[in-house]
Write a protein that holds these residues in place. Structure first.
Motif, short mmCIF file in Angstrom:
data_model
loop_
_atom_site.label_atom_id
_atom_site.label_comp_id
_atom_site.label_asym_id
_atom_site.label_seq_id
_atom_site.Cartn_x
_atom_site.Cartn_y
_atom_site.Cartn_z
N GLU B 152 0.82 -1.40 0.12
CA GLU B 152 -0.58 -0.03 -0.17
C GLU B 152 0.81 1.19 0.13
O GLU B 152 0.61 2.25 -0.64
N ASP B 153 1.90 1.05 0.85
CA ASP B 153 2.92 2.30 0.90
C ASP B 153 4.06 2.80 -0.77
O ASP B 153 3.33 3.95 -0.99
N ILE B 154 3.56 1.00 -1.45
CA ILE B 154 4.19 1.42 -2.68
C ILE B 154 3.65 2.31 -3.46
O ILE B 154 3.81 3.03 -4.78
N LEU B 155 2.23 1.45 -4.02
CA LEU B 155 1.22 2.00 -4.52
C LEU B 155 1.24 3.52 -4.08
O LEU B 155 1.31 4.20 -4.98
N ASN B 156 1.21 4.19 -3.21
CA ASN B 156 0.79 5.79 -2.93
C ASN B 156 1.32 6.07 -3.39
O ASN B 156 1.88 7.27 -3.66
N ASP B 157 3.28 5.97 -2.97
CA ASP B 157 4.16 6.60 -3.44
C ASP B 157 4.56 6.68 -4.96
O ASP B 157 4.88 7.94 -5.64
N VAL B 158 3.92 5.38 -5.70
CA VAL B 158 3.88 5.35 -7.46
C VAL B 158 2.73 5.94 -7.58
O VAL B 158 2.89 6.90 -9.13
N MET B 159 1.57 6.19 -7.05
CA MET B 159 0.38 7.31 -7.57
C MET B 159 0.97 8.85 -7.61
O MET B 159 0.91 9.27 -8.10
N ASN B 160 1.66 8.88 -6.15
CA ASN B 160 2.79 10.00 -5.85
C ASN B 160 3.12 10.93 -7.00
O ASN B 160 3.08 11.74 -7.77
N TRP B 161 3.27 10.27 -7.42
CA TRP B 161 5.21 10.11 -9.01
C TRP B 161 4.18 10.11 -10.11
O TRP B 161 4.71 11.27 -10.53
N TYR B 162 3.34 9.64 -10.27
CA TYR B 162 2.66 9.61 -11.51
C TYR B 162 2.25 11.09 -11.38
O TYR B 162 1.97 11.61 -12.88
N THR B 163 1.38 11.58 -10.60
CA THR B 163 0.36 12.82 -10.53
C THR B 163 1.26 13.82 -11.20
O THR B 163 1.45 15.04 -11.57
N VAL B 164 2.78 14.28 -10.52
CA VAL B 164 3.65 15.13 -10.24
C VAL B 164 4.90 15.34 -11.35
O VAL B 164 5.08 15.39 -11.54
N SER B 165 4.66 13.91 -12.62
CA SER B 165 5.94 13.20 -13.53
C SER B 165 4.94 14.06 -14.53
O SER B 165 4.15 13.85 -14.88
N ALA B 166 5.98 14.45 -15.30
CA ALA B 166 5.88 14.23 -16.83
C ALA B 166 6.23 13.94 -17.80
O ALA B 166 7.38 12.91 -18.14
N LEU B 167 5.22 12.93 -17.98
CA LEU B 167 4.86 11.95 -18.74
C LEU B 167 4.74 11.94 -20.29
O LEU B 167 3.78 12.39 -20.45
N PRO B 168 5.17 10.86 -21.29
CA PRO B 168 5.76 9.33 -20.70
C PRO B 168 7.39 9.68 -21.41
O PRO B 168 7.43 10.99 -21.90
N ILE B 169 7.61 9.22 -20.40
CA ILE B 169 9.51 8.85 -20.09
C ILE B 169 10.08 8.25 -21.55
O ILE B 169 10.97 8.09 -21.84
N TYR B 170 9.34 7.15 -21.18
CA TYR B 170 9.92 6.01 -21.67
C TYR B 170 10.41 6.21 -23.28
O TYR B 170 9.01 6.31 -23.73
N GLU B 171 11.63 6.09 -24.12
CA GLU B 171 11.08 5.92 -25.49
C GLU B 171 12.14 4.62 -26.10
O GLU B 171 12.97 4.38 -25.52
N PRO B 172 10.83 4.20 -26.42
CA PRO B 172 11.29 2.39 -26.72
C PRO B 172 12.48 2.41 -28.32
O PRO B 172 12.34 3.66 -29.35
N PRO B 173 13.08 1.23 -28.17
CA PRO B 173 13.85 1.42 -29.57
C PRO B 173 13.29 1.86 -30.66
O PRO B 173 14.29 2.00 -31.61
N GLU B 174 11.85 0.97 -31.23
CA GLU B 174 11.55 0.90 -32.37
C GLU B 174 9.70 1.41 -32.05
O GLU B 174 9.02 0.80 -32.06
N PRO B 175 10.16 3.01 -31.93
CA PRO B 175 8.72 3.64 -32.19
C PRO B 175 7.52 3.05 -32.67
O PRO B 175 7.91 2.92 -33.90
N LYS B 176 6.12 2.53 -32.21
CA LYS B 176 5.30 2.43 -32.98
C LYS B 176 4.76 3.54 -33.94
O LYS B 176 4.46 3.64 -34.83
N THR B 177 4.45 4.37 -33.09
CA THR B 177 4.44 6.34 -33.59
C THR B 177 5.32 6.91 -32.67
O THR B 177 6.09 6.99 -31.90
N ALA B 178 5.18 7.83 -34.10
CA ALA B 178 5.92 9.00 -32.70
C ALA B 178 5.20 10.45 -32.55
O ALA B 178 4.23 10.20 -33.07
N ILE B 179 6.15 10.56 -30.79
CA ILE B 179 5.23 11.57 -29.97
C ILE B 179 5.74 12.41 -29.72
O ILE B 179 7.31 11.85 -29.68
N SER B 180 4.95 13.54 -29.40
CA SER B 180 6.74 14.69 -28.85
C SER B 180 6.01 15.61 -27.91
O SER B 180 6.44 16.14 -27.19
#
Lengths: 270, 270
Positions: B152-180
């Motif tokens: 529950e702590d870990i979920l709570n912290d991931v939720m906190n992080w989710y709400t304050v982070s500029a997402l998405p971060i991950y860049e796949p090596p072979e993106p199916k679609t370009a996004i900006s």
């Protein structure tokens, strides 16, 4: 229905007016009363467009046989267990324990391989964040295990029912606390659902009546879920809620009581 | 922390002004930008009072040993699997499959007894209702199985992080679609999170860029979750988000970006 079957409007990119987005909102959503209670159709109609995705069942197969076998349960079995389970580990666990515990006892494996306590996190709309009512998170977990793809239809219909029903209905033989109010949530969100009931009952969240309401509501949701699962296992179940996507002009995953949060300030479609 | 440890304000029943309820709202929440992005503290602070309940572990014990054993996973393992899994069964499954599938392969039982596909229902904020982002439903399911009460702590912290982070971060090596675009959600709700990104990118929900965003975001959430689980299994994890209850004056399960839905029309406490 499996989301692969869901089809929706494709989002034209043009700007839609609030009237175009919610043609009934002005008529039916006044005072924060959403469409659900009026249409009798829950909040279905604001869904995902995931039917557009390249979904396959590819490498998603689990080594364990799935869906899991189901023997019918009665409301008289699950209601008191859900009510008492709420006072152990709250709403999400109340629903999962009231359905999965009897199946552990009646069927054994694979149910006995699943730690029901692991679902407790759903309480308070996910560890207290007020999002999806934990009872409905419990329904998703249970119907996902028992009914596979059809579980999504059953969850959708329980959510529709939840949003348009005056709850709680269940009256325990020996209530821990007396309560007097029922309320219609017009939303599957914990924050909105419990908040409307608290306002009607005139009690704060940290009160015994509020806890009693959530315990009784857990019994209601468990009973509705097994009623649909019983119909489903008998081949009598027909999905009633319908796709969220098909009924919303821009296909946003959302509810139809839009003005309750947005008021007249409905964002235009990108 | 286990909710049994959560303590909160008891709700006095008196009417609180908006200023009393949200002393920083006027300063920090203008224009729908919630506290989360400003405080760097996510949305923690609006929780349940379930510490008040008569919680016991009573008959909630499952026949299966729990929590389940965990071997550390790397972000390079889970990111590409989450990304590809989104295109199979969407966001919730993307997170559960990217973490539980390697554990099925590395550890076997009890993970092999769990049908990962059963978690697909979380997509679109629960079968398209736009509530809790399905990636976070996946985190709840996974951390509940692996970390028990600490989950529950870990979920709570991931939720906190989710709400304050500029997402998405991950860049796949072979993106199916370009996004900006990247966007900060200030909310764990699918509807708000994806809606803000769609508005910034200028695309509708039923578009390939939106799908790509959700697939990449799934990889981000999976990576954040295993990072915290790795610290936890090493004994290095300290809960950061804090109790929702302790930080909210009336203890409602909710978020702290209140005015984003309520504007100035904050309901008074019963």
């Amino acid at each position: 229905m499996d989301t692969q079957q869901r089809t929706g409007t494709d989002g034209t990119g043009r700007t839609l007016s609030r009237r175009e987005l919610f043609p009934l909102a002005g008529k039916f959503a006044v005072g924060g009363v959403g469409l659900a209670a009026v249409t009798g159709f829950g909040l279905a109609g604001c869904g995902t467009d995931e039917s557009q995705s390249t979904g396959t069942t590819g490498n998603g197969t689990s080594p364990s046989a799935w869906p899991w076998p189901y023997d019918k349960l009665s409301s008289s079995q699950v209601q008191p267990l859900a009510y008492e389970s709420w006072y152990e580990k709250f709403c999400c666990y109340a629903v999962t324990n009231s359905i999965l515990r009897p199946l552990q006892e009646n069927i054994g494996a694979p149910y006995t391989n699943f730690p029901i306590e692991s679902t407790k996190w759903g309480h308070g709309g996910a560890v207290g964040w007020g999002t999806l009512c934990g009872t409905l998170t419990g329904v998703g977990i249970v119907t996902g295990l028992i009914a596979g793809g059809d579980g999504e239809d059953i969850l959708n219909d329980v959510m529709n029912w939840y949003t348009v029903s005056a709850l709680p209905i269940y009256e325990p033989p020996e209530p821990k606390t007396a309560i007097s109010s029922v309320s219609v949530s017009d939303s599957p969100l914990c924050h909105i659902s419990v908040g409307k009931w608290m306002a009607k009952e005139g009690v704060p969240f940290a009160s015994d009546p509020r806890k009693e309401r959530c315990a009784r509501l857990s019994a209601d949701v468990a009973a509705k879920t097994v009623a649909l699962l019983n119909d489903w296992v008998d081949g009598k179940y027909t999905a009633g809620g319908g796709s969220q996507v098909k009924k919303h002009p821009v296909g946003m995953p959302t509810q139809n009581n839009c003005v309750e949060c947005h008021g007249d300030n409905i964002p235009s479609s990108p």
